[in-house]
Design a protein around this motif. Structure first.
Motif, PDB file in Angstrom:
ATOM      1  N   VAL A 182       0.752  -1.075   0.003  1.00  0.00           N
ATOM      2  CA  VAL A 182      -0.012   0.130   0.047  1.00  0.00           C
ATOM      3  C   VAL A 182       0.882   1.179   0.009  1.00  0.00           C
ATOM      4  O   VAL A 182       1.704   1.336   0.821  1.00  0.00           O
ATOM      5  CB  VAL A 182      -0.995   0.080   1.329  1.00  0.00           C
ATOM      6  CG1 VAL A 182      -1.639   1.309   1.243  1.00  0.00           C
ATOM      7  CG2 VAL A 182      -2.099  -1.151   1.014  1.00  0.00           C
ATOM      8  N   HIS A 189       1.525   5.108   0.561  1.00  0.00           N
ATOM      9  CA  HIS A 189       0.800   6.276   1.455  1.00  0.00           C
ATOM     10  C   HIS A 189       1.701   7.414   1.231  1.00  0.00           C
ATOM     11  O   HIS A 189       2.657   7.448   0.856  1.00  0.00           O
ATOM     12  CB  HIS A 189       0.814   5.944   2.810  1.00  0.00           C
ATOM     13  CG  HIS A 189       2.179   5.603   3.550  1.00  0.00           C
ATOM     14  ND1 HIS A 189       2.534   6.477   4.440  1.00  0.00           N
ATOM     15  CD2 HIS A 189       2.876   4.633   3.578  1.00  0.00           C
ATOM     16  CE1 HIS A 189       3.748   6.188   4.783  1.00  0.00           C
ATOM     17  NE2 HIS A 189       3.911   4.880   4.489  1.00  0.00           N
ATOM     18  N   SER A 240      -3.355  11.168   4.437  1.00  0.00           N
ATOM     19  CA  SER A 240      -2.727  10.093   4.474  1.00  0.00           C
ATOM     20  C   SER A 240      -1.334  10.648   5.298  1.00  0.00           C
ATOM     21  O   SER A 240      -0.507  11.355   4.727  1.00  0.00           O
ATOM     22  CB  SER A 240      -2.436   9.387   3.215  1.00  0.00           C
ATOM     23  OG  SER A 240      -1.408   8.577   3.258  1.00  0.00           O
ATOM     24  N   SER A 274      -7.989   9.070   3.775  1.00  0.00           N
ATOM     25  CA  SER A 274      -7.584   7.977   3.039  1.00  0.00           C
ATOM     26  C   SER A 274      -7.332   6.553   3.271  1.00  0.00           C
ATOM     27  O   SER A 274      -7.768   5.483   2.994  1.00  0.00           O
ATOM     28  CB  SER A 274      -6.530   8.473   1.804  1.00  0.00           C
ATOM     29  OG  SER A 274      -6.776   9.683   1.234  1.00  0.00           O
ATOM     30  N   GLN A 275      -6.631   6.529   4.548  1.00  0.00           N
ATOM     31  CA  GLN A 275      -6.039   5.316   5.008  1.00  0.00           C
ATOM     32  C   GLN A 275      -7.429   4.450   5.729  1.00  0.00           C
ATOM     33  O   GLN A 275      -7.465   3.218   5.505  1.00  0.00           O
ATOM     34  CB  GLN A 275      -5.111   5.553   6.223  1.00  0.00           C
ATOM     35  CG  GLN A 275      -4.283   4.197   6.574  1.00  0.00           C
ATOM     36  CD  GLN A 275      -3.983   3.387   5.260  1.00  0.00           C
ATOM     37  OE1 GLN A 275      -3.475   3.616   4.569  1.00  0.00           O
ATOM     38  NE2 GLN A 275      -4.236   1.974   5.319  1.00  0.00           N
ATOM     39  N   CYS A 310      -8.841   3.087   2.860  1.00  0.00           N
ATOM     40  CA  CYS A 310      -7.985   1.989   2.313  1.00  0.00           C
ATOM     41  C   CYS A 310      -8.102   0.645   3.279  1.00  0.00           C
ATOM     42  O   CYS A 310      -8.162  -0.504   2.700  1.00  0.00           O
ATOM     43  CB  CYS A 310      -6.745   2.363   2.260  1.00  0.00           C
ATOM     44  SG  CYS A 310      -5.443   1.351   1.395  1.00  0.00           S
ATOM     45  N   ASP A 311      -8.343   0.923   4.552  1.00  0.00           N
ATOM     46  CA  ASP A 311      -8.329  -0.277   5.461  1.00  0.00           C
ATOM     47  C   ASP A 311      -9.699  -1.200   4.976  1.00  0.00           C
ATOM     48  O   ASP A 311      -9.534  -2.408   5.246  1.00  0.00           O
ATOM     49  CB  ASP A 311      -8.459   0.187   6.823  1.00  0.00           C
ATOM     50  CG  ASP A 311      -7.337   0.790   7.569  1.00  0.00           C
ATOM     51  OD1 ASP A 311      -6.215   0.446   6.952  1.00  0.00           O
ATOM     52  OD2 ASP A 311      -7.307   1.476   8.350  1.00  0.00           O
ATOM     53  N   LEU A 338      -1.519  -1.001  -4.331  1.00  0.00           N
ATOM     54  CA  LEU A 338      -2.579   0.027  -4.171  1.00  0.00           C
ATOM     55  C   LEU A 338      -2.169   1.410  -3.587  1.00  0.00           C
ATOM     56  O   LEU A 338      -1.735   1.569  -2.310  1.00  0.00           O
ATOM     57  CB  LEU A 338      -3.869  -0.456  -3.309  1.00  0.00           C
ATOM     58  CG  LEU A 338      -5.059   0.390  -2.996  1.00  0.00           C
ATOM     59  CD1 LEU A 338      -5.795   0.741  -4.438  1.00  0.00           C
ATOM     60  CD2 LEU A 338      -5.892  -0.238  -2.162  1.00  0.00           C
ATOM     61  N   CYS A 396      -3.059   4.762  -1.644  1.00  0.00           N
ATOM     62  CA  CYS A 396      -4.109   5.448  -0.938  1.00  0.00           C
ATOM     63  C   CYS A 396      -3.571   6.592  -0.536  1.00  0.00           C
ATOM     64  O   CYS A 396      -3.263   6.629   0.851  1.00  0.00           O
ATOM     65  CB  CYS A 396      -4.491   4.322  -0.016  1.00  0.00           C
ATOM     66  SG  CYS A 396      -5.185   2.695  -0.450  1.00  0.00           S
ATOM     67  N   PHE A 429      -8.126   6.294  -5.686  1.00  0.00           N
ATOM     68  CA  PHE A 429      -6.783   5.621  -5.471  1.00  0.00           C
ATOM     69  C   PHE A 429      -6.274   4.915  -6.552  1.00  0.00           C
ATOM     70  O   PHE A 429      -7.086   4.666  -7.525  1.00  0.00           O
ATOM     71  CB  PHE A 429      -7.392   4.481  -4.769  1.00  0.00           C
ATOM     72  CG  PHE A 429      -7.807   4.837  -2.963  1.00  0.00           C
ATOM     73  CD1 PHE A 429      -7.279   6.054  -2.477  1.00  0.00           C
ATOM     74  CD2 PHE A 429      -8.770   4.148  -2.584  1.00  0.00           C
ATOM     75  CE1 PHE A 429      -7.606   6.372  -1.266  1.00  0.00           C
ATOM     76  CE2 PHE A 429      -9.263   4.619  -1.230  1.00  0.00           C
ATOM     77  CZ  PHE A 429      -8.450   5.578  -0.457  1.00  0.00           C
ATOM     78  N   ILE A 431     -12.452  -2.960  -5.559  1.00  0.00           N
ATOM     79  CA  ILE A 431     -12.050  -1.512  -4.885  1.00  0.00           C
ATOM     80  C   ILE A 431     -13.458  -0.694  -4.799  1.00  0.00           C
ATOM     81  O   ILE A 431     -13.911  -0.267  -3.766  1.00  0.00           O
ATOM     82  CB  ILE A 431     -11.129  -0.851  -5.374  1.00  0.00           C
ATOM     83  CG1 ILE A 431      -9.693  -1.598  -5.198  1.00  0.00           C
ATOM     84  CG2 ILE A 431     -10.683   0.772  -4.876  1.00  0.00           C
ATOM     85  CD1 ILE A 431      -8.432  -1.052  -6.049  1.00  0.00           C
TER      86      ILE A 431
END
Length: 301
Positions: free
Chosen positions: A43, A45, A53, A65-66, A69-70, A108, A110, A235, A248
């Protein structure tokens, strides 16, 4: 061996290989197959893009964003049936984020990347998860009210961003004689304006709000200027991987169309956030509410 038995044996061999390789498409672009085999998702970041992020005082990657993303990581874990899935966090910048996605280092990204039609030739984008506009951060007493006031002055922006392109084009076409500093990230941009090396910082309004919150005296700064563009954040993932992209987008749609998105938004934009525990006081716009009701991946340019 009889010739007639060869097709049957070949079919069995193909079936066995398919079963061994799992349920995902096994071409070079299948991110889910790669993740299932390795047990790791990489990932990308950002390190200082508050509140989207960034790395907190506990060295953890956090932000709006995170959080989204989680949810995607959890969906990948379920899809690949890898309860032991590990997450490898890789810091990215405006300059290297696209190459790292393209070459497979990052599965990915993010962060806070704008979906542009020009970038779609290099990577794919998820549905948009935020919409911002490009404006200016400046000291209240600097005398900067709008972009024409920047003529003959030094301005900072981030390298490799939409804002940098717009600012340089403006400088050339309108003969403004600005001196433009290209910072590597928001941390460097903030230091540039706080030190007085530049009179204004051009970037996305919500990220400028984050930068302001990290200054020594946030009350001394103001976000101003006529918006120069609208930025649709998405993303990034590698091109030509519809299976991964669908997972996603489906995950994001589940969050954005439900009540969770309001809770998540308020957490990062309406309440105090680390590390300074200052609230952005940045209400959700009408355009963003409409986007969450009908998610899409439309680029604004």
């Amino acid at each position: 061996m009889k010739t007639s038995t060869l097709p049957a044996l070949a079919a069995c061999l193909v079936a066995s290989l398919a079963a061994a390789q799992g349920v995902f498409a096994q071409d070079a672009t299948s991110t889910l197959a790669k993740i299932q085999t390795s047990g790791v998702i990489a990932v990308g970041h950002r390190e200082t893009s508050v509140p989207f992020s960034y790395v907190d005082t506990n060295n953890q990657v956090v932000g709006f964003s995170q959080d989204l993303c989680d949810r995607i990581i959890a969906a990948v874990k379920a899809k690949t049936k890898r309860a032991d899935l590990k997450v490898r966090f890789i810091p990215v910048t405006s300059q290297n984020r696209i190459p790292l996605v393209q070459n497979g280092t990052v599965d990915l990204e993010c962060g806070v990347t704008t979906n542009l039609t020009s970038r779609q030739n290099q990577v794919s984008f998820s549905d948009t998860f935020f919409v911002a506009t490009t404006r200016l951060l400046t000291r209240k007493d600097a005398g900067i009210k709008d972009f024409p006031d920047l003529a003959g002055k030094t301005v900072v922006t981030n390298q490799g961003t939409t804002s940098e392109r717009i600012l340089r084009k403006m400088n050339e076409e309108k003969k403004m004689n600005m001196q433009i500093i290209s910072a590597k990230d928001y941390g460097e941009g903030r230091l540039t304006i706080e030190s007085g090396r530049a009179v204004a910082y051009m970037m996305d309004d919500v990220l400028l709000a984050g930068t302001r919150a990290l200054t020594a005296k946030p009350a001394d700064w103001v976000i101003t200027g006529t918006p120069q563009s609208s930025e649709a954040y998405g993303f990034m993932l590698r091109k030509d991987d519809p299976e991964f992209r669908k997972l996603i987008d489906d995950t994001l749609a589940d969050v954005m169309k439900g009540p969770e998105i309001t809770t998540m938004y308020d957490k990062w934009f309406m309440k105090p956030v680390p590390p300074r525990n200052i609230s952005f006081d940045f209400p959700m716009s009408d355009s963003l509410q409409k986007l969450y009701a009908n998610p899409n991946d439309k680029a604004f340019e």
